[in-house]
Design a protein around this motif. Structure first.
Motif, PDB file in Angstrom:
ATOM      1  N   THR A  93     -33.457  -8.687  66.545  1.00  0.00           N
ATOM      2  CA  THR A  93     -32.769  -8.968  67.808  1.00  0.00           C
ATOM      3  C   THR A  93     -32.972 -10.389  68.326  1.00  0.00           C
ATOM      4  OG1 THR A  93     -34.675  -8.127  69.043  1.00  0.00           O
ATOM      5  CG2 THR A  93     -32.895  -6.567  68.562  1.00  0.00           C
ATOM      6  N   GLY A  94     -33.683 -11.222  67.578  1.00  0.00           N
ATOM      7  CA  GLY A  94     -33.910 -12.581  68.036  1.00  0.00           C
ATOM      8  C   GLY A  94     -34.979 -12.687  69.097  1.00  0.00           C
ATOM      9  N   PHE A  95     -35.729 -11.609  69.307  1.00  0.00           N
ATOM     10  CA  PHE A  95     -36.904 -11.629  70.171  1.00  0.00           C
ATOM     11  C   PHE A  95     -38.135 -11.852  69.286  1.00  0.00           C
ATOM     12  CE2 PHE A  95     -33.906  -9.954  73.068  1.00  0.00           C
ATOM     13  CZ  PHE A  95     -34.441  -9.960  74.349  1.00  0.00           C
ATOM     14  N   GLU A  96     -39.310 -11.989  69.903  1.00  0.00           N
ATOM     15  CA  GLU A  96     -40.501 -12.202  69.088  1.00  0.00           C
ATOM     16  C   GLU A  96     -40.974 -10.907  68.437  1.00  0.00           C
ATOM     17  OE1 GLU A  96     -44.270 -13.005  71.081  1.00  0.00           O
ATOM     18  OE2 GLU A  96     -43.333 -12.517  72.981  1.00  0.00           O
ATOM     19  N   TYR A  97     -40.593  -9.772  69.022  1.00  0.00           N
ATOM     20  CA  TYR A  97     -41.038  -8.508  68.440  1.00  0.00           C
ATOM     21  C   TYR A  97     -39.917  -7.875  67.621  1.00  0.00           C
ATOM     22  CZ  TYR A  97     -39.601  -7.746  73.365  1.00  0.00           C
ATOM     23  OH  TYR A  97     -38.989  -7.819  74.598  1.00  0.00           O
ATOM     24  N   ASP A  98     -40.303  -6.907  66.777  1.00  0.00           N
ATOM     25  CA  ASP A  98     -39.339  -6.291  65.877  1.00  0.00           C
ATOM     26  C   ASP A  98     -39.703  -4.820  65.693  1.00  0.00           C
ATOM     27  OD1 ASP A  98     -37.075  -6.323  64.302  1.00  0.00           O
ATOM     28  OD2 ASP A  98     -37.755  -7.997  63.069  1.00  0.00           O
ATOM     29  N   PHE A  99     -38.811  -4.074  65.082  1.00  0.00           N
ATOM     30  CA  PHE A  99     -39.062  -2.658  64.833  1.00  0.00           C
ATOM     31  C   PHE A  99     -40.119  -2.504  63.741  1.00  0.00           C
ATOM     32  CE2 PHE A  99     -34.684  -2.739  66.473  1.00  0.00           C
ATOM     33  CZ  PHE A  99     -34.806  -1.830  67.506  1.00  0.00           C
ATOM     34  N   VAL A 100     -41.207  -1.828  64.065  1.00  0.00           N
ATOM     35  CA  VAL A 100     -42.295  -1.652  63.088  1.00  0.00           C
ATOM     36  C   VAL A 100     -42.665  -0.181  62.895  1.00  0.00           C
ATOM     37  CG1 VAL A 100     -43.291  -3.928  63.490  1.00  0.00           C
ATOM     38  CG2 VAL A 100     -44.040  -2.018  64.898  1.00  0.00           C
ATOM     39  N   HIS A 101     -42.209   0.688  63.775  1.00  0.00           N
ATOM     40  CA  HIS A 101     -42.577   2.102  63.704  1.00  0.00           C
ATOM     41  C   HIS A 101     -41.476   2.916  63.018  1.00  0.00           C
ATOM     42  CE1 HIS A 101     -45.853   1.164  66.403  1.00  0.00           C
ATOM     43  NE2 HIS A 101     -45.004   0.648  67.275  1.00  0.00           N
ATOM     44  N   VAL A 102     -41.896   3.887  62.215  1.00  0.00           N
ATOM     45  CA  VAL A 102     -40.959   4.778  61.522  1.00  0.00           C
ATOM     46  C   VAL A 102     -41.140   6.193  62.065  1.00  0.00           C
ATOM     47  CG1 VAL A 102     -40.219   5.714  59.293  1.00  0.00           C
ATOM     48  CG2 VAL A 102     -41.016   3.330  59.465  1.00  0.00           C
ATOM     49  N   TRP A 103     -40.097   6.737  62.645  1.00  0.00           N
ATOM     50  CA  TRP A 103     -40.144   8.028  63.320  1.00  0.00           C
ATOM     51  C   TRP A 103     -40.673   9.132  62.399  1.00  0.00           C
ATOM     52  CZ3 TRP A 103     -39.370   9.247  68.353  1.00  0.00           C
ATOM     53  CH2 TRP A 103     -39.158  10.596  68.688  1.00  0.00           C
ATOM     54  N   ALA A 104     -40.119   9.192  61.200  1.00  0.00           N
ATOM     55  CA  ALA A 104     -40.463  10.288  60.280  1.00  0.00           C
ATOM     56  C   ALA A 104     -41.921  10.253  59.834  1.00  0.00           C
ATOM     57  CB  ALA A 104     -39.542  10.249  59.056  1.00  0.00           C
ATOM     58  N   GLU A 105     -42.554   9.100  59.957  1.00  0.00           N
ATOM     59  CA  GLU A 105     -43.946   8.970  59.507  1.00  0.00           C
ATOM     60  C   GLU A 105     -44.946   9.354  60.587  1.00  0.00           C
ATOM     61  OE1 GLU A 105     -44.358   4.971  58.191  1.00  0.00           O
ATOM     62  OE2 GLU A 105     -43.081   5.234  56.414  1.00  0.00           O
ATOM     63  N   LYS A 106     -44.474   9.678  61.791  1.00  0.00           N
ATOM     64  CA  LYS A 106     -45.376   9.942  62.906  1.00  0.00           C
ATOM     65  C   LYS A 106     -45.309  11.411  63.334  1.00  0.00           C
ATOM     66  CE  LYS A 106     -46.271   5.525  63.105  1.00  0.00           C
ATOM     67  NZ  LYS A 106     -47.559   4.996  62.628  1.00  0.00           N
ATOM     68  N   THR A 107     -46.433  11.918  63.794  1.00  0.00           N
ATOM     69  CA  THR A 107     -46.447  13.261  64.382  1.00  0.00           C
ATOM     70  C   THR A 107     -45.844  13.187  65.784  1.00  0.00           C
ATOM     71  OG1 THR A 107     -48.596  12.958  65.453  1.00  0.00           O
ATOM     72  CG2 THR A 107     -48.597  13.741  63.159  1.00  0.00           C
ATOM     73  N   PRO A 108     -45.442  14.326  66.357  1.00  0.00           N
ATOM     74  CA  PRO A 108     -44.924  14.305  67.733  1.00  0.00           C
ATOM     75  C   PRO A 108     -45.892  13.641  68.719  1.00  0.00           C
ATOM     76  CG  PRO A 108     -44.443  16.403  66.709  1.00  0.00           C
ATOM     77  CD  PRO A 108     -45.304  15.650  65.745  1.00  0.00           C
ATOM     78  N   GLU A 109     -47.173  13.893  68.538  1.00  0.00           N
ATOM     79  CA  GLU A 109     -48.166  13.288  69.441  1.00  0.00           C
ATOM     80  C   GLU A 109     -48.222  11.768  69.269  1.00  0.00           C
ATOM     81  OE1 GLU A 109     -48.716  17.432  68.823  1.00  0.00           O
ATOM     82  OE2 GLU A 109     -48.783  15.814  67.325  1.00  0.00           O
ATOM     83  N   GLU A 110     -48.142  11.319  68.027  1.00  0.00           N
ATOM     84  CA  GLU A 110     -48.172   9.877  67.763  1.00  0.00           C
ATOM     85  C   GLU A 110     -46.915   9.194  68.309  1.00  0.00           C
ATOM     86  OE1 GLU A 110     -50.774   9.660  63.610  1.00  0.00           O
ATOM     87  OE2 GLU A 110     -48.624  10.118  63.528  1.00  0.00           O
ATOM     88  N   ARG A 111     -45.785   9.871  68.170  1.00  0.00           N
ATOM     89  CA  ARG A 111     -44.541   9.305  68.705  1.00  0.00           C
ATOM     90  C   ARG A 111     -44.646   9.118  70.216  1.00  0.00           C
ATOM     91  NH1 ARG A 111     -41.051  13.887  65.599  1.00  0.00           N
ATOM     92  NH2 ARG A 111     -41.197  13.041  63.467  1.00  0.00           N
TER      93      ARG A 111
END
Length: 537
Positions: free
Chosen positions: A247-265
């Motif tokens: 998006t041209g910001f300093e941050y970017d997408f790093v988390h993957v939904w399928a790799e996380k438990t509901p609690e982690e999400r």
């Protein structure tokens, strides 16, 4: 065209003196071109000159909403807070203008009214409302994505005895709202900033709300020397990373939904939410743009946050979105906005099912006959995004073809940088390039102006004089744009992203959403391959 009618001969005309126009002017001058910029505004700044309404400010962090081509220019300016307000942003653009000595080649309070391409001569004739006639080889538009305001949308506006102001052309001296009955029409990002800023001043505030917005709270710490040293010291890091993120910001997408438990999400969403920025939208879970299940989960997380603050069921019903997903529409940052509605002197009027019918001398009349008496009305009613700035100019390409007529039938460009049938017309912040939607504007505008400058340089070095997209090149880019857009949930949401706010406008996602870094790569590949999507002659 007779020689007598020409008052000025140039290599390039730049339309606009905002973030893109200033940098474009600088780059073309550095090539040795005889160039001049024109702007209808009274000074530099573009959107930051026009939009001086209460509460106008960045929702990009100030230290990334900067030019990254010159280290001294970057480090020579220090912001007073994380998300600076309009007056400070305007001062920054004055700083840039003076440092680069741009003012001598800009004509203010001058509106370009027409541009005609002469195929025989390979040049444009550009006319202004001041009577100027300019003969130029290149016509470069830096007019902006959101610079054509929608006005006079309601019946009998002229009958209102009070004062009507548009956020898009707010008086420089402000508007006296102290103790008055004030109505605000529109609760997009601009309306939200106005509402939260004037609520404490007015006698009574009535907000006319149609489309509810997902909102995120802004945390806006003040900056001192320590913070200035911190981000000035990151210049090289930011210069190398920001242009290549999604998006041209300093941050970017790093988390993957399928790799996380509901609690982690839930924990990740909470942590990002507490950042007080657009991070939840632009660096949360990218899957929310593609999968209904993820979209609904993230949307419900934000809804819960909003409900907890609003408390009142009527406010929740009107202000909390339920019929579209979080992030498929512009996400505003706010500061105490939701709490405004819980104050006794504030009324919220739902105009989705009971629209504004007309203005009356004493106020606004709804479809059911209710009249809301007002002294001042602030209209935050949006823009004809992407196309409007150029379709309001009579632009004629080869064989007299009209850009307004062509875009009125179908919105097409080649990479958002040029249009088939309009040789040597080069564009920034127009449809089918990243801009405004999922894009930090300075990042995208720097890249687009640099590509244009490179294309002009390469053209001149090759001994050729004209560059124009081929029909095949344009068709290929439109097809790619549509393929990328249709893979997401974004086109399902009615918004200005698709021109849905302008009656009769062809429906197409206006911004390329394949990623800022991906777009840059495709543009670089086009240039490196010798511009195969263009004819150069």
């Amino acid at each position: 065209m007779s020689a007598q009618s020409t008052t000025l001969e140039l290599d390039a005309v730049v339309l606009g003196a905002g973030v893109a126009g200033l940098y474009q002017l600088h780059q073309l001058r550095e090539q040795g071109l005889n160039v001049r910029a024109y702007d209808a505004a009274g000074d530099v700044g573009g959107t930051w000159w026009w939009n001086r309404y209460p509460g106008a400010r960045f929702d990009s962090e100030g230290y990334i909403y900067q030019y990254l081509f010159d280290e001294k220019l970057y480090k020579g300016w220090s912001w007073s807070e994380k998300f600076p307000g309009q007056p400070e942003i305007e001062r920054w653009l004055h700083y840039v203008t003076e440092r680069l000595d741009l003012r001598r080649d800009i004509r203010f309070s001058t509106r370009i009214t027409s541009a005609d391409y002469d195929e025989e001569r390979g040049r444009w004739t550009v006319r202004t409302d001041k009577g100027d006639v300019i003969d130029t080889q290149f016509f470069v538009s830096c007019a902006g994505m959101l610079s054509a305001p929608l006005t006079n949308q309601f019946e009998d506006q002229d009958s209102f005895r009070g004062q009507i102001v548009y956020t898009s052309s707010y008086p420089e001296g402000g508007v006296d709202v102290a103790g008055k009955r004030v109505g605000v029409v529109g609760i997009g990002a601009t309306g939200i900033q106005v509402i939260q800023s004037i609520a404490h001043e007015v006698g009574h505030l009535t907000v006319f709300a149609r489309t509810p917005q997902y909102v995120l709270p802004m945390k806006n710490p003040k900056y001192g020397q320590a913070e200035h040293d911190w981000y000035h010291g990151r210049y090289e890091e930011l210069r190398k990373t920001i242009p290549h993120t999604f998006t041209g910001f300093e941050y970017d997408f790093v988390h993957v939904w399928a790799e996380k438990t509901p609690e982690e999400r839930q924990q990740i969403l909470e942590e990002i939410y507490q950042d007080g920025s657009l991070k939840l939208w632009l660096a949360g879970f990218g899957e929310m743009f593609f999968f209904e299940e993820v979209s609904e989960a993230v949307s419900e997380f934000v809804r819960d946050k909003m409900r907890a603050r609003l408390k009142d069921q009527h406010l929740i019903d009107v202000l909390v979105p339920t019929d579209y997903g979080f992030g498929t529409h512009r996400v505003p940052l706010e500061n105490g906005y939701l709490e405004v509605y819980r104050q006794p002197h504030v009324d919220l009027v739902d105009v989705k099912d009971n629209p504004i019918a007309r203005f009356r001398p004493e106020g606004i009349e709804l479809t059911d006959g209710t009249v809301v008496e007002l002294d001042v009305v602030v209209l935050a009613t949006g823009f004809d995004a992407g196309t409007g700035a150029l379709t309001r100019i009579d632009i004629r390409g080869r064989d007299g073809r009209s850009l307004a007529e062509e875009w009125g039938r179908d919105i097409r460009t080649t990479m958002g940088l040029a249009k088939h049938g309009y040789p040597n017309l080069l564009t920034t912040a127009v449809p089918l390039a990243p801009s405004a939607a999922l894009c930090n504007m300075t990042t995208c505008l720097q890249q687009q102006t640099e590509w244009i400058s490179g294309a002009i340089r390469d053209l001149r070095q090759s001994g050729k004089a004209v560059i124009e997209p081929t029909a095949e090149g344009e068709e290929a880019w439109v097809a790619h744009h549509e393929e990328v857009a249709s893979a997401t949930l974004v086109p399902r949401t009615n918004s200005w992203y698709l021109g849905s706010n302008v009656p009769g406008k062809p429906r197409r996602l206006l911004s390329y959403i394949g990623g800022v870094g991906t777009y840059r790569q495709k543009c670089d590949e086009e240039a490196a391959a010798g511009y195969p999507s263009f004819e150069r002659r």
